[in-house]
Design an enzyme around this catalytic site. Structure first.
Site, PDB file in Angstrom:
ATOM      1  N   GLY A 292       0.842  -1.184   0.000  1.00 23.45           N
ATOM      2  CA  GLY A 292       0.000   0.000   0.000  1.00 23.45           C
ATOM      3  C   GLY A 292       0.878   1.235   0.000  1.00 23.45           C
ATOM      4  O   GLY A 292       1.962   1.234  -0.576  1.00 23.45           O
ATOM      5  N   CYS A 293       0.449   2.265   0.669  1.00 25.92           N
ATOM      6  CA  CYS A 293       1.195   3.526   0.733  1.00 25.92           C
ATOM      7  C   CYS A 293       2.589   3.290   1.307  1.00 25.92           C
ATOM      8  O   CYS A 293       2.735   2.709   2.373  1.00 25.92           O
ATOM      9  CB  CYS A 293       0.434   4.513   1.606  1.00 25.92           C
ATOM     10  SG  CYS A 293       1.336   6.035   1.901  1.00 25.92           S
ATOM     11  N   PHE A 294       3.600   3.764   0.615  1.00 25.90           N
ATOM     12  CA  PHE A 294       4.958   3.529   1.101  1.00 25.90           C
ATOM     13  C   PHE A 294       5.274   4.277   2.381  1.00 25.90           C
ATOM     14  O   PHE A 294       6.167   3.882   3.122  1.00 25.90           O
ATOM     15  CB  PHE A 294       6.031   3.737   0.041  1.00 25.90           C
ATOM     16  CG  PHE A 294       5.983   4.989  -0.799  1.00 25.90           C
ATOM     17  CD1 PHE A 294       5.514   6.194  -0.331  1.00 25.90           C
ATOM     18  CD2 PHE A 294       6.454   4.927  -2.103  1.00 25.90           C
ATOM     19  CE1 PHE A 294       5.505   7.328  -1.125  1.00 25.90           C
ATOM     20  CE2 PHE A 294       6.454   6.057  -2.918  1.00 25.90           C
ATOM     21  CZ  PHE A 294       5.973   7.263  -2.426  1.00 25.90           C
ATOM     22  N   TRP A 295       4.558   5.331   2.690  1.00 28.59           N
ATOM     23  CA  TRP A 295       4.796   6.035   3.962  1.00 28.59           C
ATOM     24  C   TRP A 295       4.548   5.102   5.139  1.00 28.59           C
ATOM     25  O   TRP A 295       5.277   5.111   6.122  1.00 28.59           O
ATOM     26  CB  TRP A 295       3.895   7.252   4.101  1.00 28.59           C
ATOM     27  CG  TRP A 295       4.098   8.342   3.107  1.00 28.59           C
ATOM     28  CD1 TRP A 295       5.157   8.524   2.257  1.00 28.59           C
ATOM     29  CD2 TRP A 295       3.192   9.411   2.850  1.00 28.59           C
ATOM     30  NE1 TRP A 295       4.962   9.644   1.495  1.00 28.59           N
ATOM     31  CE2 TRP A 295       3.769  10.215   1.836  1.00 28.59           C
ATOM     32  CE3 TRP A 295       1.961   9.772   3.370  1.00 28.59           C
ATOM     33  CZ2 TRP A 295       3.141  11.361   1.350  1.00 28.59           C
ATOM     34  CZ3 TRP A 295       1.337  10.910   2.891  1.00 28.59           C
ATOM     35  CH2 TRP A 295       1.925  11.700   1.892  1.00 28.59           C
TER      36      TRP A 295
END
Length: 180
Positions: A13-16
């Site tokens: 998902g979101c790399f953050w």
């Protein structure tokens, strides 16, 4: 496997979110956010978000196998994201948010296949995580690197990223990096 540092590339998902978790894992030497397994050379964040490049948002996790096994890296991976939703993590929707393990060696692929099979069993056969060699990797823009560490009070970070970090901290106490 050798005891030299290893690198594995993961799309959760979101790399953050994924980066923020792995930065807290004992034995992880570095984490870099980027884009992988797409078709456009050196894509921008905006291009990846358009869904037209085919890239996944990923993190490259470099780790010390003397302190952290690839199996443990992957156990964390399956615990901190939903591997059963195709091209989606929560409210983040698009092919760039797909679940993927992008290996760098045949030995990593073998371990990943084992852990993936266990995840399939645990999730009733609904896991959609792709398992492929890493290809066409590009480092994300500087402002994406260590995003949560630099922006913990930003809305997405405070609600979405923090929840994933908290889940890791409570689930994997034995793998939490000593605060230095």
């Amino acid at each position: 496997m050798s005891q030299e540092p290893q690198t594995i590339t993961l799309g959760g998902g979101c790399f953050w979110c994924t980066e923020a978790v792995y930065e807290r894992v004992r034995g992880v030497l570095s984490v870099e956010s980027g884009y992988s397994n797409g078709q456009l050379a050196n894509p921008s964040y905006e291009q990846v978000c358009s869904g037209q490049t085919g890239h996944a948002e990923v993190v490259r996790v470099r780790f010390d196998p003397a302190q952290l096994s690839l199996r443990e890296v992957l156990e964390v991976f399956f615990a901190i994201h939903d591997p059963t939703t195709l091209n989606r993590q929560g409210a983040d929707v698009g092919t760039q948010y797909r679940s993927g393990i992008y290996f760098h060696t045949p030995e990593q692929a073998a371990v990943a296949r084992e852990v993936l099979a266990e995840a399939q069993t645990a999730h009733g056969g609904k896991v959609v995580t792709e398992l492929l060699p890493e290809a066409d990797y590009y480092r994300a823009e500087d402002y994406h690197q260590h995003y949560y560490a630099r922006n913990p009070d930003q809305g997405y970070c405070a609600f979405v990223v923090a929840a994933k970090v908290d889940k890791f901290l409570s689930t994997f106490k034995r793998l939490v990096r000593d605060p230095a």
